[in-house]
Structures are given as C-alpha cells and as structure tokens.
Write a protein that holds these residues in place. Structure first.
Motif, short mmCIF file in Angstrom:
data_model
loop_
_atom_site.label_atom_id
_atom_site.label_comp_id
_atom_site.label_asym_id
_atom_site.label_seq_id
_atom_site.Cartn_x
_atom_site.Cartn_y
_atom_site.Cartn_z
N UNK A 118 55.83 33.18 4.28
CA UNK A 118 55.58 33.37 5.52
C UNK A 118 55.33 32.21 6.50
N UNK A 119 54.26 31.38 6.10
CA UNK A 119 53.92 30.25 6.75
C UNK A 119 55.08 29.20 7.47
N UNK A 120 55.89 28.79 6.51
CA UNK A 120 56.94 28.03 6.84
C UNK A 120 58.03 28.78 8.10
N UNK A 121 58.16 29.93 7.83
CA UNK A 121 58.84 30.81 8.98
C UNK A 121 58.01 30.81 10.28
N UNK A 122 56.80 30.95 10.39
CA UNK A 122 55.87 31.11 11.43
C UNK A 122 55.91 29.57 12.05
N UNK A 123 55.84 28.51 11.49
CA UNK A 123 55.88 27.42 11.77
C UNK A 123 57.10 26.96 12.57
N UNK A 124 58.29 27.40 11.98
CA UNK A 124 59.46 27.01 12.43
C UNK A 124 59.78 27.43 13.80
N UNK A 125 59.27 29.21 13.51
CA UNK A 125 59.54 29.82 15.14
C UNK A 125 58.70 29.45 16.14
N UNK A 126 57.45 29.26 15.90
CA UNK A 126 56.46 28.74 16.66
C UNK A 126 56.14 27.41 16.86
N UNK A 127 57.35 26.46 16.51
CA UNK A 127 57.17 25.00 16.77
C UNK A 127 56.50 24.43 18.25
N UNK A 128 56.79 25.22 19.15
CA UNK A 128 56.35 24.80 20.65
C UNK A 128 55.05 25.11 20.80
N UNK A 129 54.34 25.91 20.23
CA UNK A 129 53.26 26.60 20.32
C UNK A 129 52.21 25.54 19.56
N UNK A 130 52.89 24.95 18.40
CA UNK A 130 51.97 23.94 17.76
C UNK A 130 52.01 22.74 18.25
N UNK A 131 53.06 22.29 19.13
CA UNK A 131 53.09 21.08 19.97
C UNK A 131 52.22 21.22 21.08
N UNK A 132 52.12 22.39 21.93
CA UNK A 132 51.52 22.58 22.95
C UNK A 132 50.00 22.73 22.79
N UNK A 133 49.66 23.00 21.65
CA UNK A 133 48.27 23.30 21.21
C UNK A 133 47.73 22.22 20.38
N UNK A 134 48.44 21.15 20.08
CA UNK A 134 48.00 20.14 19.34
C UNK A 134 47.73 20.57 17.89
N UNK A 135 48.35 21.67 17.62
CA UNK A 135 48.19 22.07 16.19
C UNK A 135 47.13 22.91 16.10
#
Length: 124
Positions: free
Chosen positions: A52-69
């Motif tokens: 599940x984690x790779x799917x979430x990381x792919x779909x939520x890539x923008x959130x990872x960038x906006x929140x600096x991870x």
C-alpha cells in the motif's frame, strides 16, 4: 535470510512500541505467545508497507513535496492503524488505540528499526 532478519527487527521494534506506549497493546498467555503475535504482526506490517505505501506515495506525491515529507509520518501512522485492524480481523491480540498512539508508535517503530538495522546490518 534478509527477509527473516527484517521481520525480526520489525517485531522487536513493535515490542519496544508496546512497552513505551499505553495505546499499543499485545496480549497473550505467556511471553512466547506474545512474541509469536509480534512476529505475525511484523509480517502483516511488512506486507501492508510493501503493497500500500508505494501506491500512497505515488498518488500523494504532491503532498509529500508540499509538506517536505512530513505527511509520511501521518501515512505511517495510518498504515500502523490498518495493520492493527487486519490483526484484529484475523484474531491476533494486537491493538492500536487511535491515531495518536499509531502516530507515536510509527515513529518509535521507525527509529528502533533504523537503529537495529544499523547494528545488525541487514542488506536491502
């Protein structure tokens, strides 16, 4: 062999989280039973993270960038809650009582797992 070591490391990290947090519990008749439950939960947690984690990381890539991870902390907490739900569904006596217990538990599991990987040197 590396997969067995990683499962053991995760089980130990989960054990540390159960010792440090009141919101994460594992029950059993004796220490051996609790250890087996922790190993089973470590396998479930590993599968949840692998699928599940790779799917979430792919779909939520923008959130990872906006929140600096930092969103990764929330994602890890939610994955630990999902692991607790799955464990409950298959009658394993492992329970995480809410988001904040999962949040701090995920941090503890991550830090302890990282430290154990440093000392044991499990290959990726």
């Amino acid at each position: 062999m590396s997969m067995l070591i990683k499962t053991g490391i995760t089980a130990v990290a989960l054990a540390v989280a159960t010792l440090l947090l009141d919101g994460i519990t594992v029950t059993g008749d004796d220490t051996g039973r609790r250890a087996l439950v922790l190993v089973a939960v470590a396998v479930i947690f590993g599968l949840v993270n692998a699928i599940i984690k790779p799917i979430i990381k792919t779909l939520g890539c923008a959130f990872y960038v906006l929140t600096l991870g930092l969103i990764g902390l929330v994602v890890n907490a939610l994955l630990l809650l999902l692991t607790s739900k799955i464990a409950t569904e298959i009658d394993l006596p492992f329970h995480v009582a809410g988001f904040w217990a999962a949040f701090w538990g995920a941090i503890i599991v991550g830090v302890v797992g990282w430290l154990l990987n440093l000392f044991i040197g499990a290959d990726d």
